[in-house]
Design an enzyme around this catalytic site. Sequence first.
Site, mmCIF file in Angstrom:
data_model
loop_
_atom_site.group_PDB
_atom_site.id
_atom_site.type_symbol
_atom_site.label_atom_id
_atom_site.label_comp_id
_atom_site.label_asym_id
_atom_site.label_seq_id
_atom_site.Cartn_x
_atom_site.Cartn_y
_atom_site.Cartn_z
ATOM 1 N N GLU A 244 0.876 -1.171 0.000
ATOM 2 C CA GLU A 244 0.000 0.000 0.000
ATOM 3 C C GLU A 244 0.908 1.214 0.000
ATOM 4 O O GLU A 244 1.626 1.460 0.955
ATOM 5 C CB GLU A 244 -0.914 -0.026 1.224
ATOM 6 C CG GLU A 244 -2.122 0.902 1.089
ATOM 7 C CD GLU A 244 -1.845 2.298 1.593
ATOM 8 O OE1 GLU A 244 -1.465 3.155 0.761
ATOM 9 O OE2 GLU A 244 -1.999 2.528 2.790
ATOM 10 N N CYS A 278 -2.674 8.877 3.353
ATOM 11 C CA CYS A 278 -2.503 8.330 2.003
ATOM 12 C C CYS A 278 -3.763 8.478 1.171
ATOM 13 O O CYS A 278 -3.697 8.649 -0.048
ATOM 14 C CB CYS A 278 -2.061 6.868 2.071
ATOM 15 S SG CYS A 278 -3.216 5.792 2.943
#
Length: 503
Positions: A244, A278
């Site tokens: 990720e 993020c």
Amino acid sequence: MTGTDQDAATRPATFTVRSPATGDPVGEHPVHGLEEVARAVERARTAAAGWAALPAGHRRAHLLRWKHALASSLDAVAKTIAAETGKPHGDAVLEVVLTLEHLNWAARNADRVLRRRRVRSGLLAANQRSSVVHRPLGVIGVIGPWNYPLYTPMGSIGYALAAGNAVVFKPSEHTPGTGVLLAELLASAVPEHAGLLTTVTGAAATGEALARSGVDKVAFTGSPGTARKVMAVCARSLTPLLAECGGKDATIVTADADLDAAADAVVWGALSNAGQTCAGVERVYAVREVHASLCRKVVERAGALRTGPVPDAVYGPMTMSAQTAVVRRHVEQALADGARALLGDSASIPASGAFVTPVVLADVPEDSPAMTEETFGPVVAINAVASVDEAVRRANASPYALAASVFSRDRRAGAAIAARLRAGAVSVNSVLGFAGVPALPFGGSGESGFGRIHGADGLRAFTAPQSVTVQRFAPPVNLTSFSTPAAARERAVAAARWLHRHH
């Protein structure tokens, strides 16, 4: 990553963690190298065997005891998170609460998602009883980030444990105390399964040691550049990797959107945690009819926020000082490229010091770094577009593909726009709405990485499917035997050909 571990005789024994807000020390932790990591993995492998052998209900009960311990220690855990990251205590508390939601879901749903499932065998294998079961991989290595040092890695740790694995966790060198406390709470809640979660601390060399250690899968969160280095190390042993790697998430605002709600969401999505999220909002595409009004509302809300080194600040400092330089470069280059500063400018980003006040930009060229690279700071760019179609094209042009959001009073139209976006998760009329839904998978593609955490997909990510057939009776014609007469084989093939030509 270094490629080789430092010699134990010359490697520093410990490292100091300092508050990004004050610079004061908040913890001292050991630097773990190859040998220490190898011992942790060996210990985890022993624990994994006993853990995987438990009935699913027993694992569920143990994980819920851990959840209760985490809830009982909520304030202490939040205090550690706040000290290491600099985020306000309230934000740290929210992070713990979200973590509890996900751990609860993983513990309670693992058996349902992963239990043996019957599948149809089909006509050719009608004599077989067929099923598939998801078996734990063994030991999972988790390399976590600093921006959400509990919530993000627990998307891997909690789900991996619920799936029957043991875990070795390498937290960021900026937030090791959170990882240490997490493992201590599990050890105290489930003392009969020592080694189930071990935290190893250190910087890049420790992460490399974990990737090289022979774990059965690595779950990594961080930058695309570091992910490539981790992947190269994992490739040597064909260790699978879940990555990720951040995002450059876009928000689309349509002409019929509730602009007050959109502005409120954009400000929170762009500025919470000092923009160090993020899946936060970094780009906004508003149709031209509402662009000016949206910009005004965003500036009003962002300008009224209390930020900086004050007790009631809504967000804290930049956790990594190096990231402040990235934010400054993006803002300065955007202005040089012709963007307008609606709130703040490069002066909002101090040459020294970790507190960055909000920056709102407009008319940022699409090839400017503020639109193409992850800024990871309290900066948002709001550009006007002629239509929703143009907004979708621009949103999808990014090499990142993690998350997005859409604002439209017509929820069906908003969902239709969401379906056109190249993003792993999309929220309609909210930002980050998916983060609080444990049943939803989370992850992206492109520069945002690959694989999924959370939800049923997140549980399966830490398992290997095993297919099983059990012959119930001998087939009328055995096509997998050399002793079957040729005429019988030919009749069976003719029957199959007729069936598949006419049905």
